[in-house]
Design a protein around this motif. Sequence first.
Motif, short mmCIF file in Angstrom:
data_model
loop_
_atom_site.label_atom_id
_atom_site.label_comp_id
_atom_site.label_asym_id
_atom_site.label_seq_id
_atom_site.Cartn_x
_atom_site.Cartn_y
_atom_site.Cartn_z
N SER A 65 26.32 66.74 45.82
CA SER A 65 25.43 67.82 45.41
C SER A 65 24.03 67.62 45.97
CB SER A 65 25.37 67.90 43.89
OG SER A 65 24.92 66.65 43.34
N GLU A 66 23.62 66.35 46.09
CA GLU A 66 22.29 66.08 46.64
C GLU A 66 22.24 66.44 48.14
OE1 GLU A 66 20.27 62.42 44.57
OE2 GLU A 66 22.36 61.93 45.05
N VAL A 67 23.34 66.18 48.82
CA VAL A 67 23.38 66.52 50.27
C VAL A 67 23.35 68.03 50.45
CG1 VAL A 67 24.75 66.37 52.36
CG2 VAL A 67 24.59 64.40 50.81
N ILE A 68 24.14 68.76 49.57
CA ILE A 68 24.16 70.22 49.68
C ILE A 68 22.78 70.78 49.37
CG2 ILE A 68 25.10 72.31 48.67
CD1 ILE A 68 27.70 70.74 48.19
N LYS A 69 22.13 70.23 48.36
CA LYS A 69 20.79 70.69 48.02
C LYS A 69 19.82 70.42 49.18
CE LYS A 69 17.18 70.11 44.54
NZ LYS A 69 16.78 69.38 43.29
N PHE A 70 19.97 69.25 49.82
CA PHE A 70 19.11 68.90 50.97
C PHE A 70 19.29 69.91 52.12
CE2 PHE A 70 19.05 66.69 55.10
CZ PHE A 70 17.69 66.40 55.18
N ARG A 71 20.54 70.27 52.38
CA ARG A 71 20.78 71.21 53.48
C ARG A 71 20.23 72.59 53.14
NH1 ARG A 71 24.04 68.76 57.02
NH2 ARG A 71 25.45 67.12 56.29
#
Length: 818
Positions: A65-71
């Motif tokens: 979820s953190e990676v998706i939020k970063f993107r």
Amino acid sequence: MQDDSTSSEPSSIEPERTDRLFAAAALIAGRLDEAAILGALRLLDERPLERLVDVFVSEGLVGESEVIKFRRTIDSGSHPAADNASKDTFLERLTERRVAQALKSVRDPSLRAFLQGMPSDPGDDGFATRRRECDLTELHGRGGFGEVWRGHQAALNREVAVKQLRPDSHKDAEATQRFLREAHIIASLQHPNIVPIYDLWADEEGFPRYSMRFVQGKTFDEVITEFHQRTRDRRRDRVELNEMLYIFLAVCDAIAFAHAHGVIHRDLKPENIMVSDFGQVVVLDWGLAKIVDTASDAPSPPGGGEAKGATPLPKRFGSVITGGGAIVGSPTYMSPEQAAGLGEAIGRTTDIYGLGGILYRMLTGSVPHPRTRNKWIGQHFAQIIKKETPRARSTAAWVPRPLDAICAKAMAKPQSARYQSVSELEMDIRCWLVDEPVSACQEPLGTRLRRWFLRRRVGTVVFVCFMVLSAVLACAAYFFLEADRRVIDQETTTQLRRSAESQQRMIDQKLEELEGDLQVLTGLTSLRRFTRQVVIKAPQNERAELEDVPADMRNVLDSNRYFNAIGIWILRGGQTTIYEVSHSEETSRAVFKETSLPQDVEQFLADSRSIPVGTTRAMIRSTETADGPEPSNMIAASPSLGEDGDVSIVIFIDADIRFLGLGTHRDDLVRTEVYITDDRGAILLAQDEPPKPAGGKQPLIQHLYPEATHYFSGKSPPSSDTEFFVTSGSRTVRVEPIVDEVFDGDAPIHLVKVRDLSHFVETLHETRSQVVVVVLFLLVGALVVIGGVLWLLTPPSNWSALGDVDSPRPPSSSREMG
């Protein structure tokens, strides 16, 4: 199984830049520490197909979820309608800000190198080891933002050059980017004339360094200075000049290679070129290099595609660091577009201008744009832009015109007037080295003809030999012909002189015969008795004695077919009586009669009384006709009784002019004509009837043979001792007076002899021409046979080598590059 959103990325976002941005953001937020990131980097080496973000997720260091939020955060930061280039620019700027903020707290050199985009191996603890193995020994030189040290690499026991940022540039992010950009540019240009980079690493404080080959030698500027000092008195020495041009060609090779990879140097000058002690040439200092689109501003490498030896540059170095309108480069070698700050106009022709400046410095020993200390830099730039570029020959008159034209074309102010590629400039230099025409100037006709013959040396040698032999043969033939002509002229002169003498003797003989006939007449018994009666004045006895005279005179008259009449002229008491025996037109016998004579004949006979008795005198008389005077006969007289008494008697003979007789010689080759003329040139006697001129008048010898005009051109008749000889063309004319005491000196006659050699000379020339043609054919045949034998006996490679022109090579093996 992972979601597609975590295993793939938008096409507009570069994965390597995303990894660095995510790591920097995680460090700033305190989500990850240095050790966690270094561990993930070590695992990344074992999983080359994964990205760093994927390793973070798989190892549980961050959640999906953190990676998706970063993107999503990255995507929301750029405008949705923006193109890929705009998104890349946004991502680049964002990454630079986050990396610069994270580096403030990062101490590990390998992690700092990763965040800055430098190649490194975080799993290797050898950074410090490499630092210890490459020891810096002494400072070698400094530039605008960097410095070069001499170093020693202990592992390989070799001397290297180490370049690093100057201490005052450590905190300058732009200088760091420029330094890294220069390192990547040099590393991407793998060419023997571009110094190679061995390694790139960070020092103890995390600042970048790179090592490269240390070139032991001199700068090209020092080599040029030594060249001009060494050749000051012999600057036309081609060997010395060619060695300098070989160095220049090596520089051209390096720049052409860089252009093929979209790199513009922008700071070309002799100080940035090193020449090793063994002749190797390397181009240095690519810190001001500009990366351009290879499709639009650089020549494509041969065969298309990527050039051999190319290493693609990281995309983060594709932008130009120098801002628009900034002036970069060396003022003394700067192009007009650089001096004007026209960044968008700077391209490969800018480097070509720099190469022209290096060539100018090499040829003249001076810089193209010298700057004095008291001149403001703005004035110097204005002078570069406005003032005409100097010509090399205006500074050094010894410079060959083709090299002067090449230098002027490379440094032309309009970029369109320069060479459009380095290969064109290089080709012109190579053409001049092998004595070929250059495209920068029009050569004179003499130079082109000389080169044309040199290219065809075998044919030229054969042609020259043939022409020389032909000229020798022609001269020999001319010499022999002239020798023959001199022999012919000499022989003709001799023959004419002998013929004239023979003709003179023949005339003398005829006159002697005529004189003898007169003496015979004078001694006739009947004539002597008649004379005695005339003297004693006995008319009756005179008539009786006169009856016997005609018979005796007829015998003399009939003895010579050229005698027209024989007569007796008697002067008595002032009265003249003339008796004549002549051929009658009515009867076949001679008739004796009393007659009268023309006044000129009577005057001649009266004058003949004064000569001694027994001597003879003669005259040639002409008859006046409607067409002018024509020769008629010759009168010869001899006194029988002089003028001492009251009575004078003169015996005379009227003879045809042909009595004198003219000999002539004719054959197939030479024709000789003989004429007798009076003192005006009128033809009195000829072997053949001469053609009469227009109007039917008596012909003159001058009309037939103009060569005799000079002899008869005098106002007074020629003297008796005059002799005239002239040769004109193939004809020889000899004129001389007939010298005999019989003829009256007041009215001389002349002997003209003409020898025509035209037919003989034409035959001689034709024979000689045939001989010359035969000899020429034999000569050509001999040359063909000799050439064929040489061709058969000589290997074909030797013949082809005569006409081949090799590419220019360095003068010694020690100058081989690469």
